[in-house]
Design a protein around this motif. Structure first.
Motif, PDB file in Angstrom:
ATOM      1  N   GLY A  96       3.257 -15.216   6.029  1.00 34.27           N
ATOM      2  CA  GLY A  96       4.127 -14.981   7.172  1.00 34.27           C
ATOM      3  C   GLY A  96       4.522 -13.528   7.349  1.00 34.27           C
ATOM      4  N   ALA A  97       3.745 -12.611   6.770  1.00 36.26           N
ATOM      5  CA  ALA A  97       4.048 -11.180   6.874  1.00 36.26           C
ATOM      6  C   ALA A  97       3.406 -10.598   8.130  1.00 36.26           C
ATOM      7  N   PRO A  98       4.126  -9.785   8.884  1.00 38.17           N
ATOM      8  CA  PRO A  98       3.543  -9.198  10.089  1.00 38.17           C
ATOM      9  C   PRO A  98       2.591  -8.036   9.824  1.00 38.17           C
ATOM     10  N   TYR A  99       2.681  -7.432   8.619  1.00 34.92           N
ATOM     11  CA  TYR A  99       1.949  -6.200   8.376  1.00 34.92           C
ATOM     12  C   TYR A  99       1.120  -6.243   7.092  1.00 34.92           C
ATOM     13  N   VAL A 100       0.041  -5.455   7.115  1.00 34.28           N
ATOM     14  CA  VAL A 100      -0.738  -5.096   5.929  1.00 34.28           C
ATOM     15  C   VAL A 100      -0.738  -3.585   5.827  1.00 34.28           C
ATOM     16  N   ARG A 101      -0.474  -3.074   4.629  1.00 30.78           N
ATOM     17  CA  ARG A 101      -0.527  -1.621   4.384  1.00 30.78           C
ATOM     18  C   ARG A 101      -1.884  -1.247   3.794  1.00 30.78           C
ATOM     19  N   VAL A 102      -2.501  -0.189   4.350  1.00 30.98           N
ATOM     20  CA  VAL A 102      -3.730   0.360   3.787  1.00 30.98           C
ATOM     21  C   VAL A 102      -3.587   1.870   3.661  1.00 30.98           C
ATOM     22  N   PHE A 103      -4.425   2.448   2.798  1.00 27.79           N
ATOM     23  CA  PHE A 103      -4.456   3.886   2.581  1.00 27.79           C
ATOM     24  C   PHE A 103      -5.640   4.518   3.322  1.00 27.79           C
ATOM     25  N   PRO A 104      -5.570   5.835   3.575  1.00 27.03           N
ATOM     26  CA  PRO A 104      -6.743   6.541   4.101  1.00 27.03           C
ATOM     27  C   PRO A 104      -7.850   6.646   3.038  1.00 27.03           C
ATOM     28  N   GLY A 105      -7.559   7.346   1.932  1.00 29.53           N
ATOM     29  CA  GLY A 105      -8.526   7.435   0.834  1.00 29.53           C
ATOM     30  C   GLY A 105      -9.782   8.201   1.176  1.00 29.53           C
ATOM     31  N   GLY A 106      -9.668   9.216   2.029  1.00 28.36           N
ATOM     32  CA  GLY A 106     -10.854   9.959   2.450  1.00 28.36           C
ATOM     33  C   GLY A 106     -11.422  10.907   1.426  1.00 28.36           C
ATOM     34  N   GLY A 107     -10.655  11.176   0.358  1.00 28.26           N
ATOM     35  CA  GLY A 107     -11.142  12.075  -0.685  1.00 28.26           C
ATOM     36  C   GLY A 107     -11.449  13.456  -0.144  1.00 28.26           C
ATOM     37  N   ASP A 108     -12.553  14.026  -0.636  1.00 27.58           N
ATOM     38  CA  ASP A 108     -12.900  15.400  -0.237  1.00 27.58           C
ATOM     39  C   ASP A 108     -13.960  15.434   0.856  1.00 27.58           C
ATOM     40  N   GLN A 109     -14.104  14.329   1.584  1.00 30.59           N
ATOM     41  CA  GLN A 109     -15.028  14.323   2.712  1.00 30.59           C
ATOM     42  C   GLN A 109     -14.570  15.300   3.790  1.00 30.59           C
ATOM     43  N   ASP A 110     -15.500  15.674   4.636  1.00 32.43           N
ATOM     44  CA  ASP A 110     -15.135  16.437   5.829  1.00 32.43           C
ATOM     45  C   ASP A 110     -14.115  15.617   6.623  1.00 32.43           C
ATOM     46  N   PRO A 111     -13.008  16.243   7.029  1.00 33.91           N
ATOM     47  CA  PRO A 111     -11.958  15.479   7.721  1.00 33.91           C
ATOM     48  C   PRO A 111     -12.448  14.726   8.947  1.00 33.91           C
ATOM     49  N   ALA A 112     -13.325  15.319   9.708  1.00 30.23           N
ATOM     50  CA  ALA A 112     -13.823  14.638  10.909  1.00 30.23           C
ATOM     51  C   ALA A 112     -14.621  13.396  10.529  1.00 30.23           C
ATOM     52  N   ARG A 113     -15.393  13.490   9.455  1.00 32.89           N
ATOM     53  CA  ARG A 113     -16.149  12.323   9.002  1.00 32.89           C
ATOM     54  C   ARG A 113     -15.198  11.240   8.488  1.00 32.89           C
TER      55      ARG A 113
END
Length: 262
Positions: A96-113
């Protein structure tokens, strides 16, 4: 404001005790850390999920969020991330929770990628989340620490079931002013995570108001019916004071910081 706390602050605490702690200290909701070392995680079966939901309902406390560890922008194939997102959405629905939390986790990739990868995966996960009435929130964290970073991804997705969590520590560490963070996150904002720390170099959790984070400036930007969640990172700092002893004063401190804008 509606107040919640994260079970990151009470590692391993049984669900019944979490509910009693929240109801006994005037917190309307709880953010459940969804990890195998905790009582609530995606591996729970239907009977266990129903029991957790019933415990919260009987205690009059809301499950605000299933706080997962999926990394939307992580390098690698999409399929494992999409499967993890689906599992978290299904757990949130069952509780019955309205939300799920997730992280970005992009590491050292190019920001646009990293942006493109995160937006693609979140966009793919959005229809399933919509079907189950759950909203996936990308937290200001790690590779996307600033509000502008998260807003860029969520805005690219452009789906109502994909939003943002404003973790005020990370936007502060990114050098972003609270008003600027709120301005970019407001169209997508699910809720705000509060905490306090001694400095950028010492991020061990402190009682609210005992550190340097601009909590009042953040709260002053919010609407009066906003959810605010205290994320006290006891799990990562076992030497920190216990959260249960701090909850009453923390609640009073939040309420003393002033009324939100009206």
């Amino acid at each position: 404001m509606k107040l919640a706390f994260s079970t990151l602050g009470v590692p391993g605490m049984p669900v019944a005790e979490v509910v009693r702690l929240a109801s006994g200290h005037g917190y309307q909701g709880v953010e459940l850390r969804a990890h195998p070392e905790e009582p609530v995680h995606p591996g729970l079966g239907p009977v266990e999920r129903a029991a957790v939901a019933d415990e919260f309902k009987r205690g009059g406390v809301e499950v605000l969020t299933v706080a997962g560890y999926a990394k939307a922008a992580a390098a690698g194939d999409d399929e494992p991330v999409l499967a993890e997102l689906a599992g978290l959405v299904e757990l949130a629905h069952d509780l019955g929770a309205p939300y799920v939390r997730v992280f970005p986790g992009g590491g050292d990739q190019d920001p646009a990628r990293a942006d493109a990868v995160a937006a693609r995966r979140l966009g793919a996960a959005a229809p399933h989340a919509a079907d189950l009435g759950v909203r996936i929130l990308l937290e200001t964290h790690d590779s996307h620490r600033a509000g502008a970073d998260v807003a860029r991804v969520v805005g690219t997705v452009g789906h109502g079931q994909i939003g943002a969590i404003w973790d005020v520590m990370h936007t502060w560490l990114a050098g972003e002013e609270p008003a600027a963070s709120h301005a970019v996150l407001a169209p997508h904002l699910g809720y705000v995570q509060l905490k306090d720390i001694a400095s950028a170099e010492d991020t061990a959790p402190l009682a609210l108001g005992a550190g340097v984070l601009p909590l009042k400036a953040c709260l002053d930007t919010l609407d009066p019916d906003s959810w605010v969640c205290w994320e006290y990172e006891k799990r990562w700092y076992p030497e920190a004071a216990g959260l249960p002893e701090l909850l009453a004063a923390g609640r009073e401190h939040i309420l003393r910081l002033g009324s939100p804008k009206r």
